[in-house]
Design a protein around this motif. Sequence first.
Motif, PDB file in Angstrom:
ATOM      1  N   THR A   1       0.840  -1.199   0.000  1.00  0.00           N
ATOM      2  CA  THR A   1       0.000   0.000   0.000  1.00  0.00           C
ATOM      3  C   THR A   1       0.872   1.246   0.000  1.00  0.00           C
ATOM      4  OG1 THR A   1      -0.144   0.051   2.421  1.00  0.00           O
ATOM      5  CG2 THR A   1      -1.900  -1.119   1.224  1.00  0.00           C
ATOM      6  N   VAL A   2       0.340   2.329  -0.546  1.00  0.00           N
ATOM      7  CA  VAL A   2       0.988   3.639  -0.490  1.00  0.00           C
ATOM      8  C   VAL A   2      -0.067   4.654  -0.043  1.00  0.00           C
ATOM      9  CG1 VAL A   2       2.749   3.145  -2.222  1.00  0.00           C
ATOM     10  CG2 VAL A   2       0.523   4.030  -2.945  1.00  0.00           C
ATOM     11  N   THR A   3       0.392   5.743   0.528  1.00  0.00           N
ATOM     12  CA  THR A   3      -0.523   6.745   1.071  1.00  0.00           C
ATOM     13  C   THR A   3      -0.184   8.119   0.524  1.00  0.00           C
ATOM     14  OG1 THR A   3      -0.742   5.482   3.121  1.00  0.00           O
ATOM     15  CG2 THR A   3      -1.447   7.785   3.173  1.00  0.00           C
ATOM     16  N   VAL A   4      -1.199   8.817   0.018  1.00  0.00           N
ATOM     17  CA  VAL A   4      -1.047  10.184  -0.472  1.00  0.00           C
ATOM     18  C   VAL A   4      -2.153  11.042   0.129  1.00  0.00           C
ATOM     19  CG1 VAL A   4      -1.113  11.687  -2.488  1.00  0.00           C
ATOM     20  CG2 VAL A   4       0.076   9.508  -2.621  1.00  0.00           C
ATOM     21  N   ASP A   5      -1.768  12.161   0.713  1.00  0.00           N
ATOM     22  CA  ASP A   5      -2.738  13.083   1.305  1.00  0.00           C
ATOM     23  C   ASP A   5      -3.684  12.380   2.272  1.00  0.00           C
ATOM     24  OD1 ASP A   5      -1.559  15.025  -0.280  1.00  0.00           O
ATOM     25  OD2 ASP A   5      -3.063  14.889  -1.863  1.00  0.00           O
ATOM     26  N   GLY A   6      -3.139  11.411   3.019  1.00  0.00           N
ATOM     27  CA  GLY A   6      -3.924  10.708   4.021  1.00  0.00           C
ATOM     28  C   GLY A   6      -4.765   9.561   3.501  1.00  0.00           C
ATOM     29  N   THR A   7      -4.758   9.328   2.206  1.00  0.00           N
ATOM     30  CA  THR A   7      -5.551   8.254   1.601  1.00  0.00           C
ATOM     31  C   THR A   7      -4.650   7.102   1.187  1.00  0.00           C
ATOM     32  OG1 THR A   7      -7.184   9.832   0.761  1.00  0.00           O
ATOM     33  CG2 THR A   7      -7.141   7.646  -0.253  1.00  0.00           C
ATOM     34  N   GLY A   8      -5.001   5.892   1.616  1.00  0.00           N
ATOM     35  CA  GLY A   8      -4.230   4.715   1.245  1.00  0.00           C
ATOM     36  C   GLY A   8      -4.689   4.131  -0.077  1.00  0.00           C
TER      37      GLY A   8
ATOM     38  N   TYR B   1       4.823   4.912   2.562  1.00  0.00           N
ATOM     39  CA  TYR B   1       4.994   3.519   2.133  1.00  0.00           C
ATOM     40  C   TYR B   1       5.570   2.703   3.284  1.00  0.00           C
ATOM     41  CZ  TYR B   1       9.854   5.033   1.577  1.00  0.00           C
ATOM     42  OH  TYR B   1      11.102   5.547   1.801  1.00  0.00           O
ATOM     43  N   ASP B   2       5.551   1.395   3.133  1.00  0.00           N
ATOM     44  CA  ASP B   2       6.062   0.484   4.145  1.00  0.00           C
ATOM     45  C   ASP B   2       7.588   0.415   4.031  1.00  0.00           C
ATOM     46  OD1 ASP B   2       6.798  -1.655   5.756  1.00  0.00           O
ATOM     47  OD2 ASP B   2       5.042  -2.862   5.226  1.00  0.00           O
ATOM     48  N   HIS B   3       8.276   0.970   5.008  1.00  0.00           N
ATOM     49  CA  HIS B   3       9.743   1.006   4.945  1.00  0.00           C
ATOM     50  C   HIS B   3      10.359  -0.380   5.095  1.00  0.00           C
ATOM     51  CE1 HIS B   3      10.425   5.446   4.975  1.00  0.00           C
ATOM     52  NE2 HIS B   3       9.168   5.419   5.399  1.00  0.00           N
ATOM     53  N   ALA B   4       9.625  -1.314   5.643  1.00  0.00           N
ATOM     54  CA  ALA B   4      10.138  -2.686   5.714  1.00  0.00           C
ATOM     55  C   ALA B   4      10.156  -3.329   4.332  1.00  0.00           C
ATOM     56  CB  ALA B   4       9.275  -3.515   6.667  1.00  0.00           C
TER      57      ALA B   4
ATOM     58  N   TYR C   1      10.271  -1.414   1.449  1.00  0.00           N
ATOM     59  CA  TYR C   1      11.144  -0.586   0.619  1.00  0.00           C
ATOM     60  C   TYR C   1      12.183   0.121   1.495  1.00  0.00           C
ATOM     61  CZ  TYR C   1       7.344  -1.146  -2.805  1.00  0.00           C
ATOM     62  OH  TYR C   1       6.398  -1.646  -3.667  1.00  0.00           O
ATOM     63  N   PRO C   2      13.185  -0.608   1.975  1.00  0.00           N
ATOM     64  CA  PRO C   2      14.167   0.016   2.873  1.00  0.00           C
ATOM     65  C   PRO C   2      14.996   1.109   2.209  1.00  0.00           C
ATOM     66  CG  PRO C   2      14.879  -2.184   2.209  1.00  0.00           C
ATOM     67  CD  PRO C   2      13.464  -2.035   1.751  1.00  0.00           C
ATOM     68  N   ASP C   3      15.104   1.080   0.876  1.00  0.00           N
ATOM     69  CA  ASP C   3      15.886   2.082   0.158  1.00  0.00           C
ATOM     70  C   ASP C   3      15.005   3.109  -0.542  1.00  0.00           C
ATOM     71  OD1 ASP C   3      18.361   0.842   0.835  1.00  0.00           O
ATOM     72  OD2 ASP C   3      17.990  -0.656  -0.728  1.00  0.00           O
ATOM     73  N   GLY C   4      13.744   3.203  -0.131  1.00  0.00           N
ATOM     74  CA  GLY C   4      12.817   4.122  -0.772  1.00  0.00           C
ATOM     75  C   GLY C   4      12.136   3.482  -1.973  1.00  0.00           C
ATOM     76  N   VAL C   5      11.195   4.206  -2.562  1.00  0.00           N
ATOM     77  CA  VAL C   5      10.401   3.628  -3.644  1.00  0.00           C
ATOM     78  C   VAL C   5       9.930   4.731  -4.587  1.00  0.00           C
ATOM     79  CG1 VAL C   5       8.251   3.780  -2.304  1.00  0.00           C
ATOM     80  CG2 VAL C   5       8.428   2.107  -4.159  1.00  0.00           C
ATOM     81  N   ASN C   6       9.798   4.374  -5.846  1.00  0.00           N
ATOM     82  CA  ASN C   6       9.126   5.208  -6.836  1.00  0.00           C
ATOM     83  C   ASN C   6       7.660   4.783  -6.863  1.00  0.00           C
ATOM     84  OD1 ASN C   6      11.618   6.471  -8.172  1.00  0.00           O
ATOM     85  ND2 ASN C   6      12.037   4.290  -8.357  1.00  0.00           N
TER      86      ASN C   6
END
Length: 262
Positions: free
Chosen positions: A128-135, A167-170, A172-177
Amino acid sequence: MSYRFLKGHGTENDFVVLPDADGTVHGDLDPARVRALCDRRAGIGGDGVLRAVRGDDGWFMDYRNADGSTSEMCGNGVRVFARYLHDHEGEPYPVSIGTRDGVKVVGDAGDGLLTADMGTPQVYDATTVTVDGTGHAARHVATGNPHAVAFVDDLAQAGSLLTEPGYDHAVYPDGVNVEFVVRRGERHVAMRVHERGSGETRSCGTGACAVMVATALADDAPRGTSYRVDVPGGRLDIVWTEDDRVLMTGPAVLVAEGETDL
């Protein structure tokens, strides 16, 4: 000390190209210099820097994001890099280019277009990803770089993309596009993207490849099916081949060259 640069773009994903054949001019390319070069008001401006280095195994693309961080791969950048090698270093197509994600081969597709073999994609579990409080539910796909692909009803749901999506850092430990995708028609989608280290850009080549893979899986499309991916800066055509390679075709244009002391 001044040094040579070129400016180029692929579907308006733009880069500063730094020729450095023997690795002596920009061997100390630090984040501060990258940020200065990419600054759109006080510098040359770009989404990243492509340093062209030639080693024992051929040419290497040392790619840096606009914030100075390194990245494994850049899909639009590798086409621009190939254009530079062909036009200014005399390299014939197809040309092999070393990257932090291995060797990529770029060939001439005619009409100003180049095709990059982006290799075999890696597909993982949903996230999942979150933008402006929306997942938003997303598909985790790696195409050299890590991506989260979210299908939405309207690209406006991506928000401003001025800040990094959650995003879930577990995962994407190196970040994500992060790519947000809408359907435009059969085998035709459009996307917006937030690139780690650069923010929202007009295009992302590895992201478009991840979008194509996620869409083809959702459609249960047979391998070899070509998809059109519209980005704010243009169009990319992508196919996932029967031998498990992703081939991306799009423009690569060099627009300027000069010298800078940035």
